[in-house]
Scaffold this active site. Structure first.
Site, mmCIF file in Angstrom:
data_model
loop_
_atom_site.group_PDB
_atom_site.id
_atom_site.type_symbol
_atom_site.label_atom_id
_atom_site.label_comp_id
_atom_site.label_asym_id
_atom_site.label_seq_id
_atom_site.Cartn_x
_atom_site.Cartn_y
_atom_site.Cartn_z
ATOM 1 N N TYR A 180 -11.980 -4.209 -3.462
ATOM 2 C CA TYR A 180 -12.417 -3.963 -2.168
ATOM 3 C C TYR A 180 -14.067 -4.321 -1.935
ATOM 4 C CZ TYR A 180 -7.979 -3.236 -0.070
ATOM 5 O OH TYR A 180 -6.660 -3.266 0.347
ATOM 6 N N ASN A 189 -1.471 -0.393 7.359
ATOM 7 C CA ASN A 189 -0.773 -1.921 7.858
ATOM 8 C C ASN A 189 0.085 -2.425 6.680
ATOM 9 O OD1 ASN A 189 -2.636 -2.431 6.038
ATOM 10 N ND2 ASN A 189 -3.755 -3.657 7.407
ATOM 11 N N LYS A 242 0.905 -1.260 0.063
ATOM 12 C CA LYS A 242 0.049 -0.082 -0.118
ATOM 13 C C LYS A 242 0.887 1.117 0.056
ATOM 14 C CE LYS A 242 -3.770 -2.641 2.344
ATOM 15 N NZ LYS A 242 -4.448 -2.413 3.860
ATOM 16 N N ARG A 283 -0.878 -14.866 4.398
ATOM 17 C CA ARG A 283 -1.704 -14.245 5.397
ATOM 18 C C ARG A 283 -0.896 -14.615 6.786
ATOM 19 N NH1 ARG A 283 -5.664 -10.916 4.142
ATOM 20 N NH2 ARG A 283 -6.909 -11.241 6.016
#
Length: 204
Positions: free
Chosen positions: A102, A165, A62, A138
């Protein structure tokens, strides 16, 4: 090495290994002594070798991860793990792309803020390939909230707030396929075998 095999195959039980040991035990004819241990050991090795499946997953670094210079560090984590990088680019994506990316979060109160934060800012989408890579990505990222992440995960090591994050990782295999198709054209996905493959996987 012998001790680890004994632990995984049920010869030695320690805290946290009982579930795996039960999965690895042989299911053939009952034996005793060394013959039983050898049989169970071979069955354990076969189960462990067959447990993985070759997958691809989407990882998105990100804007905060890009701006803080974490791209190389995050890539290094996956390369050192043994996963194969098959696609990557530096890009600035539109609101429309993020809304589709999303879409499962569209009813969440933070959805609009998330899309606005990501849109038009430099990000690095990439695709990694390997056995069980969706699940392992993950685990390597940690929890969405860095304060709830295990030490050693990317978010625990580099992040403080959930809103910053650093990375997004696909939730599951179906989600990974959808996201890869959103961000990459088929010709941008490179199929090849690393010269280190035989030193990472035992496929015999």
């Amino acid at each position: 090495m012998r001790l680890m095999q004994d632990v995984l195959c049920g010869e030695i039980e320690v805290e946290g290994t009982r579930g795996l040991a039960r999965q690895c035990r042989g299911t053939g004819k009952q034996r005793s002594g060394p013959a039983k241990r050898l049989s169970e050991g071979k069955e354990c090795e076969r189960n462990m070798a067959d447990s993985g499946s070759r997958e691809r997953t989407m990882l998105l670094i990100k804007p905060d991860g890009v701006q803080r210079g974490l791209v190389g560090k995050i890539i290094t984590r996956f390369e050192e793990k043994g996963y194969l990088l098959v696609a990557m680019k530096l890009t600035q994506a539109s609101e429309d792309l993020y809304r589709e990316h999303y879409t499962e979060l569209k009813d969440e109160p933070f959805y609009a803020r998330l899309v606005k934060y990501l849109s038009g800012r430099p990000v690095v989408p990439m695709v990694w390939e390997g056995y069980n890579v969706v699940k392992m990505t993950r685990l390597m990222l940690g929890q969405t909230d860095p304060t709830a992440s295990e030490p050693g995960t990317i978010r625990a090591d580099y992040c403080i707030e959930a809103a910053r994050n650093a990375c997004h990782g696909s939730d599951n295999l179906e989600c990974a396929k959808r996201e890869i198709n959103l961000w990459f054209k088929p010709e941008e996905l490179i199929s090849y075998t690393s010269c280190t493959h035989q030193w990472i996987y035992d496929e015999h």
